[in-house]
Design an enzyme around this catalytic site. Structure first.
Site, mmCIF file in Angstrom:
data_model
loop_
_atom_site.group_PDB
_atom_site.id
_atom_site.type_symbol
_atom_site.label_atom_id
_atom_site.label_comp_id
_atom_site.label_asym_id
_atom_site.label_seq_id
_atom_site.Cartn_x
_atom_site.Cartn_y
_atom_site.Cartn_z
ATOM 1 N N CYS A 166 0.805 -1.225 0.000
ATOM 2 C CA CYS A 166 0.000 0.000 0.000
ATOM 3 C C CYS A 166 0.837 1.273 0.000
ATOM 4 O O CYS A 166 0.284 2.378 0.021
ATOM 5 C CB CYS A 166 -0.955 -0.022 1.188
ATOM 6 S SG CYS A 166 -1.998 -1.500 1.205
ATOM 7 N N HIS B 142 -2.054 8.264 6.452
ATOM 8 C CA HIS B 142 -2.345 6.937 5.902
ATOM 9 C C HIS B 142 -3.652 6.423 6.499
ATOM 10 O O HIS B 142 -4.515 5.928 5.775
ATOM 11 C CB HIS B 142 -1.189 5.983 6.222
ATOM 12 C CG HIS B 142 -1.361 4.614 5.663
ATOM 13 N ND1 HIS B 142 -1.456 4.365 4.304
ATOM 14 C CD2 HIS B 142 -1.463 3.403 6.272
ATOM 15 C CE1 HIS B 142 -1.600 3.069 4.103
ATOM 16 N NE2 HIS B 142 -1.618 2.453 5.280
ATOM 17 N N LYS C 96 -9.200 8.161 3.321
ATOM 18 C CA LYS C 96 -9.756 6.801 3.306
ATOM 19 C C LYS C 96 -11.095 6.701 4.034
ATOM 20 O O LYS C 96 -11.834 5.739 3.839
ATOM 21 C CB LYS C 96 -8.757 5.818 3.922
ATOM 22 C CG LYS C 96 -7.484 5.634 3.107
ATOM 23 C CD LYS C 96 -6.558 4.618 3.755
ATOM 24 C CE LYS C 96 -5.276 4.447 2.968
ATOM 25 N NZ LYS C 96 -4.372 5.612 3.109
ATOM 26 N N PHE D 144 2.022 -3.450 3.921
ATOM 27 C CA PHE D 144 2.434 -4.739 4.472
ATOM 28 C C PHE D 144 3.919 -4.955 4.176
ATOM 29 O O PHE D 144 4.403 -4.632 3.090
ATOM 30 C CB PHE D 144 1.624 -5.871 3.842
ATOM 31 C CG PHE D 144 0.215 -6.013 4.388
ATOM 32 C CD1 PHE D 144 -0.249 -5.208 5.404
ATOM 33 C CD2 PHE D 144 -0.641 -6.979 3.870
ATOM 34 C CE1 PHE D 144 -1.538 -5.352 5.913
ATOM 35 C CE2 PHE D 144 -1.932 -7.129 4.362
ATOM 36 C CZ PHE D 144 -2.390 -6.317 5.385
#
Length: 580
Positions: free
Chosen positions: A325, A465, A496, A561
Site C-alpha cells: 500500500c 495513511h 480513506k 504490508f
C-alpha cells in the site's frame, strides 16, 4: 586567457602523470595506461620519456635538471598535441590561481576546447618559453603547487542549482469521480463512496461492501481489443495516465516537440492483474489451450507502465514498483529523482489497483483486515474512532505528471504544486503489523524532512495513511505528534474515511487530494469520527466539517504490508523561491 582556468587542471594532471611515469621507469614499475589507440600512443611517448629521463638522472647539477625538464615538457607537448590541447606558459601560471569553475560543463568541453584548438598554430612560442621555465628550475612549481590547489578544489564542491520538480497534470479513476475537481468536491462535502459490492455475488462473505467504482468507460482512452482483454487495474492505469497528460495540456502539437527519450512512466500496483491471473487458473482447470495468451503479460505489474509508454511513444525511464500500500509514494518519489538527476524532464507516476474481486476480497477477509459493518457501509471506514474494526477496500488509479520546473515554464504549463521530496524506510518488525512504537514511521518522516530541506515547523497539513485499523491509526498519530506536535497550525485528516483503501493506488489518489487542498485552501473532513480515541487531539484532526487552511508544506503518508513506510512532501509553487 579565459580558457586557462579550465585547462590548467588538465595540464597539472598530465605533467604529474609525466613525472610519475618517469620515476616509475627508473624503479621498474609502470603506471597503468589504457589499451586503446590513445593509450598505445602514450605508451610509446612514455618509453621515449623513460629513456630521456634515465639519461638525465645520470648527470648531475643544473645541466641534468635542465635535460630532465626539457624531456618532461617535450613529452607533455607531444601528448597534449595528440589530445588537441596545449598548456602554454600562461596556462602554467594560472595553475597557481585556479578559478572556481566547473570542469564538467559546456565551458570545458565546448567553448574552451574550441579555443584551445585554435592555439595549435600559435602556441609554439609559449611552449618554448615553457621549456626555458622548466629548465630554469621552475618545474617543481608547475607540478607541486597546482596539486595543492587541485586538492583544495576537490574539497570545494562547485555550487550547482538542483533541478526542481513540479506537478503539472493529474488524472484519476475513483468511486468519487474520474477527474480531480469532482473527486475533491465530493471529499469536501463529506460524502462517502462506500457501498455494497455489485460486481459479483458476495452474500457468503463476512464483508460485502467496498469503495467500488460503479460506472467506468474506457471509450476514447483504451483501444477496444485491449479493453476486452486487460485487467481492470491496467484499464484504470491507462485511463488515469492519459487524463494526466491531457490535464497537463500536452496536446499532439506539444507532444511532437517533447524529447521522448526524457519522458518516462513509473506507475505501480500492489496486486497487479489479479482477475486476469484468476481467469487463467480457471481456464487451466479445463485445458491450457483455453488460457488467454495475454494472461502473463497482463497480470504483471510492470505492463501498465509499458503499455502507456507504447501509446505515448515515451522512451525514458519505464518500470513499476510494488511495495504493497506504499506503492504510489515509492513510484512518485523515484520518478521525481529521475527528474532531479537529469534522466528525465517529464514523468507520469502513481499507482493503480483493482482487487475488488472474489479472490481479493476473500484474501483480505482471511487475514482479518477488513471491517464487517455490513449494516451501514458508509460508516465502516472510521479512522481514529474507538469503534473502528478494520479497513474498507477501495479501487482505482491516480497519476501525477511530474515535470522539471524550467521545462514546464518553457512550454507555459500551469503549475499545481511543487514536489519537494520524501523518503522510504522499513519497520523491520512484522509482515502486517506496524511497529508498536511507530519507530519506522517517525524515522521516515524525519528523513523526508531532511532530504527535502524542510523545517518541521513549516509542515501544517498531513494527509495521513489512517486506514481505520486498530493498531495502525494510533501508531501513525503518535509518530506525527512526535514530529509536529508543537505546531499549533497542524491539521491532519484521512481521505480513506470516504473512499476506502485503494491499496497500491492510495498514495497517488491521496496526493491528488493533498494538491487540491493546496490549490483550494480547504482541507476535507474525516467522516465517521464519532468517538475518538482518548490520545487523539481533535484540535489537530479535521473532524466532520471541512476547514480553511493556508498550507505551507503538506505531508502525505503511505505504509504497506512488510513494514514499508513512505512520506512525500508538496508545497505551493512560489515563483519568488527560484532565486533562493
Amino acid at each position: 586567457m579565459a580558457f586557462t582556468a579550465a585547462t590548467s587542471p588538465l595540464c597539472t594532471w598530465l605533467i604529474a602523470a609525466c613525472v610519475t611515469n618517469s620515476v616509475a621507469g627508473l624503479t621498474g614499475n609502470d603506471a597503468p595506461v589504457s589499451s586503446g589507440p590513445l593509450g598505445r600512443r602514450l605508451k610509446r611517448r612514455i618509453a621515449r620519456s623513460k629513456q630521456l629521463t634515465a639519461e638525465s638522472w645520470l648527470g648531475i647539477g643544473v645541466q641534468a635538471a635542465s635535460r630532465s625538464g626539457q624531456s618532461l615538457v617535450a613529452f607533455c607537448e607531444s601528448g597534449l598535441s595528440e589530445l588537441g590541447t596545449f598548456c602554454s606558459l600562461q596556462g602554467f601560471k594560472e595553475c597557481n590561481n585556479l578559478k572556481q569553475e566547473s570542469l564538467f560543463g559546456d565551458g570545458f568541453f565546448g567553448e574552451s576546447l574550441r579555443g584551445l584548438r585554435g592555439l595549435r598554430g600559435s602556441g609554439s612560442k609559449s611552449i618554448r618559453a615553457g621549456r626555458r621555465a622548466v629548465a630554469a628550475g621552475k618545474a617543481s612549481a608547475v607540478v607541486v603547487q597546482p596539486a595543492k590547489e587541485s586538492e583544495q578544489k576537490k574539497n570545494k564542491k562547485t555550487a550547482t542549482k538542483q533541478r526542481r520538480v513540479v506537478v503539472t497534470g493529474m488524472g484519476l479513476v475513483s468511486c468519487h469521480g474520474h477527474d480531480p475537481d469532482t473527486f475533491y468536491e465530493n471529499l469536501l462535502t463529506g460524502k462517502s463512496g462506500i457501498t455494497e459490492i455489485e460486481r459479483f455475488d458476495c452474500r457468503d462473505f463476512p464483508t460485502r461492501f467496498a469503495g467500488e467504482i460503479k460506472s467506468f468507460s474506457t471509450e476514447g482512452w483504451v483501444a477496444g481489443k485491449f479493453a476486452r482483454r486487460m485487467d481492470r487495474f491496467m484499464l484504470y492505469l491507462l485511463t488515469a495516465g492519459k487524463k494526466a497528460v491531457m490535464d497537463a495540456d500536452i496536446s499532439e502539437e506539444v507532444m511532437k516537440d517533447l524529447d521522448k527519450s526524457k519522458c518516462g512512466v513509473l506507475i505501480g500496483s500492489a496486486m497487479g492483474g489479479m482477475q486476469v491471473f484468476n481467469d487463467a487458473i480457471e481456464a487451466l482447470r479445463v485445458s491450457y489451450r483455453k488460457m488467454n495468451p495475454f494472461c502473463v503479460p497482463f497480470a504483471t505489474t510492470n505492463m501498465g507502465s509499458a503499455m502507456l509508454a507504447m501509446d505515448l511513444g515515451w522512451m525514458g525511464p519505464n518500470y513499476s514498483i510494488s511495495t504493497a500500500c506504499a506503492t504510489s509514494n515509492f513510484c512518485m518519489l523515484s520518478a521525481a529523482n529521475h527528474i532531479i538527476r537529469g534522466e528525465a524532464d517529464v514523468m507520469l507516476s502513481g499507482g493503480s489497483d483493482a482487487a475488488i474481486i472474489p479472490i481479493g476480497l476473500g484474501g483480505f477477509v482471511a487475514c482479518r483486515a477488513l471491517s464487517q459493518r455490513n449494516d451501514d457501509p458508509a460508516k465502516a471506514s472510521r479512522p481514529w474512532d474507538k469503534n473502528r474494526d478494520g479497513f474498507v477496500m477501495g479501487e482505482g488509479a491516480g497519476v501525477l505528471l511530474l515535470e522539471e520546473l524550467e521545462h514546464a515554464k518553457t512550454r507555459g504549463a500551469e503549475i499545481y504544486a511543487e514536489f519537494l521530496g520524501g523518503s522510504f524506510t522499513c519497520d523491520a518488525y512484522h509482515m502486517t503489523e506496524p511497529h508498536p512504537e511507530g519507530a519506522g514511521v517517525l524515522l521516515c518522516i524525519e528523513k523526508a524532512l531532511a532530504q527535502s530541506g524542510v523545517n518541521k515547523t513549516d509542515v501544517n497539513y498531513v494527509n495521513a495513511h489512517a486506514t481505520s485499523t486498530k493498531a495502525g491509526d494510533l501508531q501513525e498519530y503518535k509518530a506525527l505528534m512526535k514530529a509536529f506536535g508543537g505546531n499549533p497550525e497542524l491539521k491532519v485528516n484521512s481521505t480513506k474515511s470516504m473512499v476506502g483503501h485503494l491499496l497500491g493506488a492510495a498514495g497517488a489518489v491521496e496526493a491528488i487530494a493533498t494538491i487540491q487542498a493546496i490549490r483550494s485552501g480547504w482541507v476535507h473532513p474525516t467522516i465517521n469520527l464519532e468517538d475518538p480515541e482518548s490520545e487523539v487531539d481533535m484540535n489537530v484532526i479535521v473532524g466532520d466539517e471541512k476547514q480553511r487552511l493556508d498550507i505551507k508544506v503538506a505531508l502525505s503518508n503511505s505504509f504497506g504490508f512488510g513494514g514499508h513506510n513512505s512520506s512525500i512532501l508538496f508545497a505551493p509553487y512560489v515563483e519568488a523561491n527560484e532565486e533562493e
